[in-house]
Design an enzyme around this catalytic site. Structure first.
Site, PDB file in Angstrom:
ATOM      1  N   TYR A 173       1.203  -0.837  -0.067  1.00 50.88           N
ATOM      2  CA  TYR A 173       0.148   0.394   0.341  1.00 50.88           C
ATOM      3  C   TYR A 173       0.858   1.127  -0.201  1.00 50.88           C
ATOM      4  O   TYR A 173       0.543   2.178  -0.038  1.00 50.88           O
ATOM      5  CB  TYR A 173      -1.299   0.285   1.036  1.00 50.88           C
ATOM      6  CG  TYR A 173      -1.356  -0.740   1.457  1.00 50.88           C
ATOM      7  CD1 TYR A 173      -2.670  -1.774   0.614  1.00 50.88           C
ATOM      8  CD2 TYR A 173      -2.838  -1.279   2.468  1.00 50.88           C
ATOM      9  CE1 TYR A 173      -3.691  -2.544   0.531  1.00 50.88           C
ATOM     10  CE2 TYR A 173      -3.710  -1.857   2.456  1.00 50.88           C
ATOM     11  CZ  TYR A 173      -3.663  -3.040   1.668  1.00 50.88           C
ATOM     12  OH  TYR A 173      -4.831  -3.899   1.878  1.00 50.88           O
TER      13      TYR A 173
ATOM     14  N   HIS B  12      -0.861 -12.238   2.319  1.00 52.11           N
ATOM     15  CA  HIS B  12      -1.707 -10.908   0.798  1.00 52.11           C
ATOM     16  C   HIS B  12      -2.547 -11.620  -0.144  1.00 52.11           C
ATOM     17  O   HIS B  12      -1.334 -12.233  -0.724  1.00 52.11           O
ATOM     18  CB  HIS B  12      -0.971  -9.841   0.511  1.00 52.11           C
ATOM     19  CG  HIS B  12      -1.702  -8.501   0.617  1.00 52.11           C
ATOM     20  ND1 HIS B  12      -1.589  -6.693   0.369  1.00 52.11           N
ATOM     21  CD2 HIS B  12      -3.245  -8.192   0.140  1.00 52.11           C
ATOM     22  CE1 HIS B  12      -2.093  -6.603   0.027  1.00 52.11           C
ATOM     23  NE2 HIS B  12      -3.510  -7.383   0.080  1.00 52.11           N
TER      24      HIS B  12
END
Ligand SMILES: NC(=O)c1ccc[n+]([C@@H]2O[C@H](COP(=O)([O-])OP(=O)(O)OC[C@H]3O[C@@H](n4cnc5c(N)ncnc54)[C@H](OP(=O)(O)O)[C@@H]3O)[C@@H](O)[C@H]2O)c1
Length: 320
Positions: free
Chosen positions: A58, A118
């Site tokens: 991110y 993830h």
């Protein structure tokens, strides 16, 4: 704020968690400065949010690290994630371990409360479970993470197949999954397992683009009605879900979306991502409101329970 137990982790977490990725990335996608994004995280913490969800990919771990400097480390729970694949090829486990170390450096902390693999697709699940989880459990013994989890990839796994296996395996202490008013798959294939095995749940996609980008809901309903998947009346005119907005009911579709997910049995933390302080405040207010009227929940379930893969788009950049 209201607090709850995150599965059997022993963490007492706020029912609302701040998502530091998604379409907003704490406002980075709409040009907020680092200082402004840090201030946004601090506002959330001032309002009682103690669960922050970030990820190596991110680019917001530095912001989270700066924001948490102002609070005692044991009063805030930081969850991060490591990318595990390039396309559908698994990265070497050494890369995942290096990602954890790098996250700790960027966050400026000795440990993360939750570390997650993830976006695990069904085809890679078994190797993640058998080969990668043991390596991360060794890092846990060293104290680098307190709880191990994984996240699903709803756009690549609309039927939530990976969740069927993961929710039945107590090696995972936390699972992050997509769930919303028109994507209710987890009620069948995840929550029964997570509740039985004491696995904490963190919800994403509760709002995302379908309920937040004007016109998106109407477009979606039109396609679904054309395919015969929802009744035609939902595709006629604007505001297909406006039947939820009435006295004693929701104030807006977004308000309904947060309340619907928050009160689904089996949910622990509802993530919301935003770069706008006003959204942060209204989203928190929604998450803390009582359930929607039972008739409205029943109607949403009757209309949409059978759908799979609706509103599971990849993040879109927010502007304006
Ligand atoms: N596979 C994974 O692991 C994965 C995948 C996706 C997301 N996540 C995590 O889940 C978190 C939540 O992400 P999400 O993608 O599910 O959705 P989201 O980021 O919570 O919401 C989607 C968009 O809705 C807008 N929005 C929020 N509140 C609003 C409001 N009150 N009014 C109007 N617009 C509003 C936001 O833009 P504004 O900036 O305009 O408010 C935001 O970009 C992410 O931050 C991330 O931490 C994880």
């Amino acid at each position: 704020m209201e607090y709850t137990q995150l599965g059997e982790t022993g963490l007492t977490v706020s029912v609302a968690g701040l998502g530091c990725g998604g379409g907003s990335r704490l406002g980075m996608n709409r040009g907020l400065s680092t200082a402004e994004s840090v201030a946004l995280v601090r506002t959330a913490m001032d309002l009682g949010v103690n669960y922050l969800d970030t990820a190596a990919v991110y680019g917001t771990e530095g912001i989270v690290g700066e924001a948490i400097e102002s609070v005692p480390r044991d009063e805030i729970f930081v969850a991060t994630k490591a990318t595990i694949r390039k396309g559908m090829e698994l990265l070497p486990v050494e890369d995942v371990l290096a990602s954890l170390d790098n996250s700790l450096r960027t966050l400026g902390t000795d440990y993360v409360d939750v570390f997650q693999f993830h976006a695990v697709p069904p085809a890679l699940y078994d190797r993640i479970r058998e080969e990668y989880a043991p390596a991360l459990l060794r890092e846990k013994e060293k104290g680098k993470l307190r709880h191990l989890g994984l996240t699903e990839t709803p756009p690549n796994d609309p039927a939530g197949e990976m969740l069927i296996k993961a929710s039945r395996d107590p090696v995972w202490e936390v699972i992050m999954l997509g769930f919303h008013m028109m994507h209710q798959v987890a009620r069948r294939n995840c929550f029964p397992g997570t509740m039985e095995n004491g696995i904490g749940t963190v919800l994403m996609f509760v709002v995302r683009s379908i309920f937040s980008i004007p016109g998106r809901l109407e477009e979606t309903m039109a396609s679904l009605a054309a395919e015969g998947k929802v009744p035609d009346w939902l595709a006629e005119g604007e505001g297909p879900l406006d039947f939820l907005i009435h006295e004693g009911g929701a104030e807006s579709v977004i308000d309904a979306a947060y309340r619907y997910a928050r009160h689904e049995p089996g949910t622990d933390v509802i993530l919301f991502g935003t770069g706008v302080e006003e959204h942060l405040r209204t989203n928190l207010a929604s998450i803390l409101k009582p359930p929607l009227p039972a008739e409205d929940v029943a109607k949403l379930n009757e209309l949409f329970n059978h759908l799979e893969g609706v509103g599971l788009d990849l993040p879109e950049k927010r502007t304006g």
